[in-house]
Design a protein around this motif. Structure first.
Motif, PDB file in Angstrom:
ATOM      1  N   ILE B 138       8.692  -3.734  -5.829  1.00 14.29           N
ATOM      2  CA  ILE B 138       7.710  -4.547  -5.118  1.00 14.29           C
ATOM      3  C   ILE B 138       8.332  -5.128  -3.858  1.00 14.29           C
ATOM      4  CG2 ILE B 138       7.981  -6.870  -6.099  1.00 14.29           C
ATOM      5  CD1 ILE B 138       4.957  -6.806  -6.575  1.00 14.29           C
ATOM      6  N   LEU B 141       8.276  -2.320  -1.310  1.00 13.59           N
ATOM      7  CA  LEU B 141       6.931  -2.018  -0.815  1.00 13.59           C
ATOM      8  C   LEU B 141       6.426  -3.131   0.102  1.00 13.59           C
ATOM      9  CD1 LEU B 141       5.530  -0.622  -4.163  1.00 13.59           C
ATOM     10  CD2 LEU B 141       5.768   0.682  -2.028  1.00 13.59           C
ATOM     11  N   LEU B 142       6.676  -4.359  -0.274  1.00 15.19           N
ATOM     12  CA  LEU B 142       6.228  -5.476   0.559  1.00 15.19           C
ATOM     13  C   LEU B 142       6.974  -5.485   1.897  1.00 15.19           C
ATOM     14  CD1 LEU B 142       5.925  -8.285  -2.131  1.00 15.19           C
ATOM     15  CD2 LEU B 142       4.063  -7.344  -0.752  1.00 15.19           C
ATOM     16  N   THR B 143       8.214  -5.100   1.848  1.00 15.97           N
ATOM     17  CA  THR B 143       8.982  -5.040   3.090  1.00 15.97           C
ATOM     18  C   THR B 143       8.321  -4.047   4.044  1.00 15.97           C
ATOM     19  OG1 THR B 143      11.027  -5.587   1.957  1.00 15.97           O
ATOM     20  CG2 THR B 143      11.234  -4.500   4.090  1.00 15.97           C
ATOM     21  N   ARG B 144       7.865  -2.949   3.479  1.00 14.22           N
ATOM     22  CA  ARG B 144       7.180  -1.965   4.329  1.00 14.22           C
ATOM     23  C   ARG B 144       5.895  -2.551   4.906  1.00 14.22           C
ATOM     24  NH1 ARG B 144       5.432   3.595   3.434  1.00 14.22           N
ATOM     25  NH2 ARG B 144       5.771   3.615   1.185  1.00 14.22           N
TER      26      ARG B 144
END
Lengths: 149, 149
Positions: B138, B141-144
């Motif tokens: 997570i 993904l959040l970094t993306r």
DNA sequence: GCCTTCTCGATGCAACTGCATATATGGAGA
DNA sequence: TCTCCATATATGCAGTTGCATCGAGAAGGC
């Protein structure tokens, strides 16, 4: 998964990222709406809930439940939206304590106008940065985080 | 990945989940802090930034950058924290326009007191619901999602 | 019916936020 | 140096939120 007192390093990292990114994206959309002279995101949520509800109406307490907003907050939000003609309050014959909140034609138009900004913002911020597999993954992981237990 | 206008169904789903869950978790922690008679989460962030900064001090504009907060908001937040004795304002000899904001002993104590609630909350809400692999996923993904591009 | 308790919604007041703007210093260039 | 623009921070005002509480009707027990 832990001693239930000190969080793991990976939990702290995930937490901070979640708080930061969600706020950043939220503000990006609010900025788009403001730039277009439109009201804040939560107005969209209300209009969306009403528009997709049976007969285009809900009781205020139902909005409280669906939107995770404080009761007094909903009360005043609806007042403002009524002042702008986006919703109506109608008596509930079966329960004298409350009333129905119904979306107006003007409210439906506002919903469309807001979606014309909101939709593209989501496309840009989510579709533009992540493929469908990633989106599904993040949805699943966040669902787990949101589960109380 | 799209026509850049209408978002995909999976993007909408991921977006809504992100907005909802992040707010829900944020409020859970705020609730814990309030129940313990402690100040809001953003006070912790300020104290954390200051405590981990060189010499325990930063210029206000640096806090603005790190915390994604509006300048006027930081200005007043610092005023409140100074009123409570958690931070001090010290002149910056090299730049007469501004000043340093330094954490006090009392501020460090408050940071510890807040972490005693905040840490366990993260442990409960994140470690308690997801293993390390999920947390790392997570985070990635959040970094993306947070990447502007 | 009558009392007690619960639910629904609104509101007074204080705190906080957003917006626009003010004040002051820094810095670059004529 | 003087002028002009940029940067750092604060603030007046209006709008919004949080907290506590209120008033009204519903619901259950007797």
């Amino acid at each position: 998964m832990s001693d239930h007192t000190e969080p793991s390093a990976s939990a702290i990292a995930a937490w901070s990222r979640l708080m930061r990114v969600s706020r950043q994206l939220h503000e990006a959309v609010e900025g788009d709406l403001k730039a277009a002279g439109l009201p804040p995101l939560e107005w969209y949520d209300v209009l969306h809930e009403l528009a997709t509800a049976e007969e285009g109406r809900l009781r205020p307490y139902q909005l409280v439940d669906r939107m995770l907003l404080a009761q007094y907050n909903v009360s005043r939000l609806l007042q403002r939206m009524q002042d702008k003609g986006l919703v109506d309050r109608l008596p509930d014959d079966a329960d004298g304590r409350g009333h129905w909140v119904a979306i107006t034609q003007s409210g439906r138009a506002m919903r469309r106008a807001m979606w014309a900004v909101y939709g593209p913002a989501i496309a840009r911020l989510v579709d533009g940065r992540m493929d469908e597999a990633g989106q599904r993954q993040i949805h699943a992981l966040l669902t787990r985080l949101g589960q109380r237990g």
